[in-house]
Design a protein around this motif. Sequence first.
Motif, PDB file in Angstrom:
ATOM      1  N   PHE A   1       2.924  -8.091  -6.320  1.00 40.65           N
ATOM      2  CA  PHE A   1       2.736  -8.436  -4.909  1.00 40.65           C
ATOM      3  C   PHE A   1       2.517  -9.941  -4.740  1.00 40.65           C
ATOM      4  N   ASN A   2       1.585 -10.466  -5.561  1.00 42.73           N
ATOM      5  CA  ASN A   2       1.280 -11.889  -5.430  1.00 42.73           C
ATOM      6  C   ASN A   2       2.445 -12.780  -5.821  1.00 42.73           C
ATOM      7  N   THR A   3       3.212 -12.308  -6.808  1.00 42.29           N
ATOM      8  CA  THR A   3       4.327 -13.135  -7.275  1.00 42.29           C
ATOM      9  C   THR A   3       5.495 -13.106  -6.312  1.00 42.29           C
TER      10      THR A   3
ATOM     11  N   ASN B   1       0.807  -1.219   0.000  1.00 44.47           N
ATOM     12  CA  ASN B   1       0.000   0.000   0.000  1.00 44.47           C
ATOM     13  C   ASN B   1       0.841   1.270   0.000  1.00 44.47           C
ATOM     14  N   GLU B   2       2.015   1.176   0.600  1.00 45.78           N
ATOM     15  CA  GLU B   2       2.854   2.376   0.665  1.00 45.78           C
ATOM     16  C   GLU B   2       3.684   2.593  -0.583  1.00 45.78           C
ATOM     17  N   ASN B   3       3.668   1.623  -1.491  1.00 42.98           N
ATOM     18  CA  ASN B   3       4.465   1.758  -2.715  1.00 42.98           C
ATOM     19  C   ASN B   3       3.583   1.584  -3.940  1.00 42.98           C
ATOM     20  N   ASP B   4       3.281   2.719  -4.572  1.00 42.95           N
ATOM     21  CA  ASP B   4       2.360   2.668  -5.716  1.00 42.95           C
ATOM     22  C   ASP B   4       2.863   1.759  -6.826  1.00 42.95           C
ATOM     23  N   ASN B   5       4.202   1.618  -6.903  1.00 40.84           N
ATOM     24  CA  ASN B   5       4.724   0.857  -8.050  1.00 40.84           C
ATOM     25  C   ASN B   5       4.664  -0.665  -7.851  1.00 40.84           C
ATOM     26  N   ILE B   6       4.164  -1.133  -6.710  1.00 42.56           N
ATOM     27  CA  ILE B   6       4.004  -2.582  -6.562  1.00 42.56           C
ATOM     28  C   ILE B   6       2.604  -2.973  -7.011  1.00 42.56           C
TER      29      ILE B   6
END
Length: 454
Positions: free
Chosen positions: A30-32, A20-25
């Motif tokens: 995230f799931n991978t 949530n704190e990193n827009d680029n994820i």
Amino acid sequence: MNEREKLLKNWENLKLQIKNENDNISELAFNTWLKPLKIGNVENDTIFILIPPELAGDDGTGTAIIKKNYSSKLKIALSEYLNKIYNVEFAEEDSSYNYDFNLSNEKLSSLQRSNINPRYTFGNFVVGPNNELAVSAAKAVVEKPGFAFNPLFIYGGPGLGKTHLMHAIGYSIIKNDPSKIVRYVTSEQFTNEVVDSILNQSTQKMRNIYRSVDVLLLDDVQFIIGKEQTQNELFNSFNELYGQNKAIVLSSDKPPKDMKTLDERMQSRFEMGLTADITPPDYETRMAILRQYANTKDFEVNDEVIQYIASNISSNIRELEGALNKVYARKNFINEEITVSVAEEAIRDIIKESEPRKITPDLIISEVAKYYETSKESITSKKRTKEIVIPRQVSMYLCRELTDTPFAEIGKAMGGKDHTTVMHGHKEISNELSTNAALREDIDNIKKKIIPNQ
Ligand code: ADP
Ligand code: MG
């Protein structure tokens, strides 16, 4: 609650928070990459994050990606959460090993210093008639290090459990008494350390390290044969440790008396305690090892398949385990029940390789051709170009050295050459070998291809 427990309790939330704190994820990233990560040990200032093997990748690409993209994010989030600055390190999770997180810090650091791999224990070593003596001797060393069977010399062929037993000894000794200084080292490492210490003029330092241990575990000691300086260092450390009743455990692929060019002084010292051999396991022991392995890996395989593997692979436990892995990988791949015929297909290659190869001129010529990137046909032809003369003479030389085929027969296999030609070729290479190091190396490499297990 200790730090690790705190992290475990909130781990899923912490990962979400990083996302949530990193827009680029992205959701996909995230799931991978982030979601599958697990919390490992927390030691002093370091938090270990475990990466499942399938994510790490065979060549570590996955680990590299995770390190690059998430290590500082994890460091910040976890340090904030625990209110203290931590380093984050990654390790590959080993599904076959249950990390013993209950070990005290003292035991953990003692383990780390020792190079002991805690995955190899007595608990997961299957005892059979083939290794009974070695196991009971090993346990006696754990009970009375330095006093029972000193040195213990374990020998046997490749993949029969020598390394496993040595780690088990070290692990148990540390578990019983973490103040004991244990040092596991392969002979290759030991040799490198001797060489480095000579280069860096730090031999004294190295001696001090080796002479202050309580337990020295030296694996694959056959590799120090013929290395004079290393032998000398070992001889001196050995005497020192032995004199102080410190425990010494050695392993080798053969008994001391068969270690031909080993210094006689060394040989008699190796024989002062107990020599115990490990032989290939019988059928029942192979079955038990496979069942246990399937269990720890959570493999669902029926008994018939296990029987099939146990009946077809007999001389090397590493291969036994490799075969089961291969069969299981197949199951995941085709997603169907493993039957004996699926297993048969999956391990056909392993079975072929485990049969001893008969060394024939034909085999030698093929390997030489492969090595020099030419063809068997060229080697056996009448061509006299420079590129082909060396492979041809090397073939003649190796046929003579590795088989008992007469010169005339070798000539036939070489495409109908006269026996004097073969003799000449053999002599040319023998002469050249005494001065040409590159050729020596080539020939060593080819020999390794022809006789892989040496
Ligand atoms: P070596 O050092 O003799 O070449 P290793 O100790 O590396 O052999 O053993 C090869 C593999 O087989 C390891 O994964 C080890 O755990 C396993 N292994 C060997 N012997 C046994 C045994 N008796 N029970 C369970 N696993 C074994
Ligand atoms: Mg070994």
